[in-house]
Design a protein around this motif. Sequence first.
Motif, PDB file in Angstrom:
ATOM      1  N   ALA A 157     -29.736  99.683 -70.512  1.00 54.20           N
ATOM      2  CA  ALA A 157     -30.773 100.697 -70.756  1.00 54.20           C
ATOM      3  C   ALA A 157     -30.228 101.951 -71.440  1.00 54.20           C
ATOM      4  O   ALA A 157     -30.792 102.394 -72.453  1.00 54.20           O
ATOM      5  CB  ALA A 157     -31.482 101.051 -69.455  1.00 54.20           C
ATOM      6  N   GLY A 206     -32.386 102.000 -65.699  1.00 54.39           N
ATOM      7  CA  GLY A 206     -33.522 102.378 -66.540  1.00 54.39           C
ATOM      8  C   GLY A 206     -34.171 103.664 -66.052  1.00 54.39           C
ATOM      9  O   GLY A 206     -34.487 104.563 -66.844  1.00 54.39           O
ATOM     10  N   SER A 249     -35.305  98.658 -69.433  1.00 54.89           N
ATOM     11  CA  SER A 249     -34.754  97.898 -68.303  1.00 54.89           C
ATOM     12  C   SER A 249     -35.728  96.828 -67.828  1.00 54.89           C
ATOM     13  O   SER A 249     -35.306  95.754 -67.392  1.00 54.89           O
ATOM     14  CB  SER A 249     -34.393  98.843 -67.150  1.00 54.89           C
ATOM     15  OG  SER A 249     -35.546  99.482 -66.629  1.00 54.89           O
ATOM     16  N   GLY A 278     -36.406 104.498 -70.894  1.00 54.11           N
ATOM     17  CA  GLY A 278     -35.375 103.774 -70.146  1.00 54.11           C
ATOM     18  C   GLY A 278     -35.965 102.738 -69.214  1.00 54.11           C
ATOM     19  O   GLY A 278     -35.454 101.618 -69.106  1.00 54.11           O
ATOM     20  N   THR A 279     -37.059 103.084 -68.544  1.00 54.12           N
ATOM     21  CA  THR A 279     -37.711 102.144 -67.643  1.00 54.12           C
ATOM     22  C   THR A 279     -38.243 100.936 -68.410  1.00 54.12           C
ATOM     23  O   THR A 279     -38.126  99.791 -67.945  1.00 54.12           O
ATOM     24  CB  THR A 279     -38.868 102.837 -66.892  1.00 54.12           C
ATOM     25  OG1 THR A 279     -38.338 103.924 -66.130  1.00 54.12           O
ATOM     26  CG2 THR A 279     -39.574 101.871 -65.961  1.00 54.12           C
TER      27      THR A 279
END
Length: 394
Positions: free
Chosen positions: A309, A258, A133, A129-130
């Motif tokens: 995200a 994210g 994003s 997710g990070t």
Amino acid sequence: MGKTFATLAALCVSVFVVGTSEYLISGLLPQVGADLRVSVGTAGQAVTVYALGVVVGGPLVAVLTAKVPRKGLALGLMLLFAAGSAISALAPSYELLLVGRLVSSFSHAAFLALALVMATSVVPPHKTGTAISAVASGFTVATLLGVPLGALLGESAGWRAPFAVLTALALAGVVLLAVVLPRRPAPATRLRDEVRVVTRRPVLLAIATTAVGFSGVATVFTYVAPLLTRVSGFSSAAVSGLLLAYGAGSFFGNLLAGRLTDRSMSATVRGVFGGLAGVLALIPFAAVWQPSAVAAILVLGLLATATIAPLQGLILRHAGDAPTLAVAANVGAFNLGAATGSAIGGVIVSAGALRWSGLAGAVLSLAGLALTYLVLPRTRTTARSAEDDVPALS
């Protein structure tokens, strides 16, 4: 860590360049129309052509390039984008401008999908997710800075200048990607694997969730400027400031989503859609008082791009080892949602109900929320790791 950061940064910068192109021409329509001798309405079709190219061309390019090594494909797509921008900058006629826009649009969804897939391949699974994003933030910065600065340049130096700058930036992006991106072998997945994945029920539901849910944002945001001037009573200058704040909120909302997606994909995507439904439903009432209108716009900005995200992560979770076509289709779904929401908002505005467009947006966001329960059904297990489990691909 250094190589990972460099890869994510290079992809983010490239996404910024590509993302700026999509709505850049919206602020240049009077100049384009006057120079190419078409009406402003006709010039606006260049936006429509680009959107259609993203929706149709992205998956098509992803299919045709399924076996191409990823680094070479990234460079080729950026070169294709540069070629389209150059055609637009030099176009002697409206028809050739449309050709340039179409060429650029073919690289848009395919490159963004590829960038997201490559970003997740250089980070551990729990940081997906990070990574998404981080790369997608290039798109939010394009909306926040790229489009306004491009329009400003177009007003002072002519509408062709921003496209010339985009061409140069795209070529610089090619060099940057060539230096930074790691070499990877061609994907082992076959074309039919990509097609089989994208036609599976969970993936189709995830794409539908994107299109339906994001259309709720577009229903309101497309006409947010007249809403703030006519209903809230803000000046045009104040609206520009609010839109800048909206863009800043979008940037931070995307990054926050994210990190939350890494913790719980289902809770994040449902929380975002629930929040969107709430703020959109309140906008008709918040818009009549300036302080509450400001608060509503800021919250809408925070939530609007917070969908990226978790929704792209949802697609990647379902797509398994053949994600490129599915992610490209989901990128197209964002554009389809934007076009659908704009059309619905246009009907509402034409009916003289500008203030109440938020209610329609809320209904669409609630529909997106409902779809998430089909894509990520609740489970009875108490294991934390099972919260976001999805059916295994066979």
